[in-house]
Design a protein around this motif. Structure first.
Motif, PDB file in Angstrom:
ATOM      1  N   ILE A  94      -8.208  20.056  67.684  1.00 37.04           N
ATOM      2  CA  ILE A  94      -7.365  19.395  68.912  1.00 37.04           C
ATOM      3  C   ILE A  94      -8.380  19.012  70.286  1.00 37.04           C
ATOM      4  CG2 ILE A  94      -7.102  21.539  70.198  1.00 37.04           C
ATOM      5  CD1 ILE A  94      -4.620  19.007  69.652  1.00 37.04           C
TER       6      ILE A  94
ATOM      7  N   PHE B 141       2.863  23.931  70.372  1.00 37.82           N
ATOM      8  CA  PHE B 141       1.470  24.524  70.955  1.00 37.82           C
ATOM      9  C   PHE B 141       1.657  25.886  70.976  1.00 37.82           C
ATOM     10  CE2 PHE B 141       4.032  22.561  74.483  1.00 37.82           C
ATOM     11  CZ  PHE B 141       4.071  23.720  75.338  1.00 37.82           C
TER      12      PHE B 141
ATOM     13  N   ILE C 227       0.919  17.322  66.229  1.00 34.24           N
ATOM     14  CA  ILE C 227      -0.195  18.158  66.787  1.00 34.24           C
ATOM     15  C   ILE C 227       0.461  19.721  66.469  1.00 34.24           C
ATOM     16  CG2 ILE C 227      -1.330  16.518  68.017  1.00 34.24           C
ATOM     17  CD1 ILE C 227       0.088  17.607  70.560  1.00 34.24           C
TER      18      ILE C 227
ATOM     19  N   ILE D 195      -3.051  14.556  74.499  1.00 33.23           N
ATOM     20  CA  ILE D 195      -2.810  13.726  73.504  1.00 33.23           C
ATOM     21  C   ILE D 195      -1.644  12.868  73.625  1.00 33.23           C
ATOM     22  CG2 ILE D 195      -2.050  14.067  70.676  1.00 33.23           C
ATOM     23  CD1 ILE D 195      -4.887  14.831  71.208  1.00 33.23           C
TER      24      ILE D 195
ATOM     25  N   CYS E 168      -2.788  17.498  63.396  1.00 27.95           N
ATOM     26  CA  CYS E 168      -3.886  18.035  63.967  1.00 27.95           C
ATOM     27  C   CYS E 168      -3.659  19.594  63.782  1.00 27.95           C
ATOM     28  CB  CYS E 168      -4.172  17.738  65.305  1.00 27.95           C
ATOM     29  SG  CYS E 168      -5.677  18.414  66.125  1.00 27.95           S
ATOM     30  N   GLU E 169      -4.323  20.246  63.181  1.00 30.54           N
ATOM     31  CA  GLU E 169      -4.255  21.588  62.778  1.00 30.54           C
ATOM     32  C   GLU E 169      -5.484  22.359  62.404  1.00 30.54           C
ATOM     33  OE1 GLU E 169      -3.171  25.384  62.382  1.00 30.54           O
ATOM     34  OE2 GLU E 169      -1.548  24.077  62.767  1.00 30.54           O
ATOM     35  N   LYS E 170      -5.873  23.569  63.213  1.00 32.37           N
ATOM     36  CA  LYS E 170      -7.117  24.051  62.926  1.00 32.37           C
ATOM     37  C   LYS E 170      -7.235  24.956  61.867  1.00 32.37           C
ATOM     38  CE  LYS E 170      -7.128  28.128  65.629  1.00 32.37           C
ATOM     39  NZ  LYS E 170      -7.805  28.704  66.727  1.00 32.37           N
TER      40      LYS E 170
ATOM     41  N   GLU F 151      -4.255  20.270  76.295  1.00 31.28           N
ATOM     42  CA  GLU F 151      -4.641  19.323  75.094  1.00 31.28           C
ATOM     43  C   GLU F 151      -3.431  18.692  74.406  1.00 31.28           C
ATOM     44  OE1 GLU F 151      -7.733  18.824  74.217  1.00 31.28           O
ATOM     45  OE2 GLU F 151      -8.240  20.265  75.962  1.00 31.28           O
TER      46      GLU F 151
END
Length: 140
Positions: free
Chosen positions: A52, A71, A7, A98, A29-31, A94
């Motif tokens: 996320i 994070f 993440i 997770i 998970c990466e924006k 978050e």
């Protein structure tokens, strides 16, 4: 073969290390769009998530051996304003969500030392003492 997931994956530093160890990268998970392109290029068989907040990871419960991530550090960094929970980049909840949903066997999280003085200020000296003892013990 161990199963790894990440993440706040960035360009996949933890994913690359997992690949070197011949672990299977199950999800990331990466924006950031550029970072996602890198992740998709190098790990085309991995499931890639981008938000996320929308990512529901309970479908991976019990399937992941190692969950890694870094994070955002800006809410805790000594170089910043140290707004902690008041910073809109405060994504520790978050990460915790997770972790709770996935329940991996191992967790590898990367962040700045300032994290401890915000999240657990009363136990910083105890943590530092334990870390120094461990380092000295392994240095012999």
């Amino acid at each position: 073969m161990l199963k790894h997931a990440s993440i706040f994956s960035g360009i996949g530093g933890f994913d690359l290390a997992a690949s070197w160890l011949i672990w299977e990268n199950v999800f990331s998970c990466e924006k950031d769009p550029f970072c996602r392109k890198i992740l998709q290029h190098y790990w085309p068989h991995t499931t890639h998530h981008d938000d996320i907040y929308q990512f529901k990871a309970d479908r991976y419960r019990g399937l992941i051996d190692v969950l890694s991530g870094g994070f955002p550090c800006q809410p805790f960094s000594l170089a910043g304003k140290r707004k902690g929970k008041k910073d809109d980049r405060y994504l520790w909840p978050e990460a915790r969500r997770i972790i709770t949903e996935v329940r991996p066997k191992w967790i590898v999280l990367e962040n700045v030392a300032g994290l401890f003085t915000i999240l657990e200020p009363e136990s910083v000296s105890e943590m530092k003492t334990q870390a120094i003892e461990l380092f000295c013990k392994n240095d012999k």
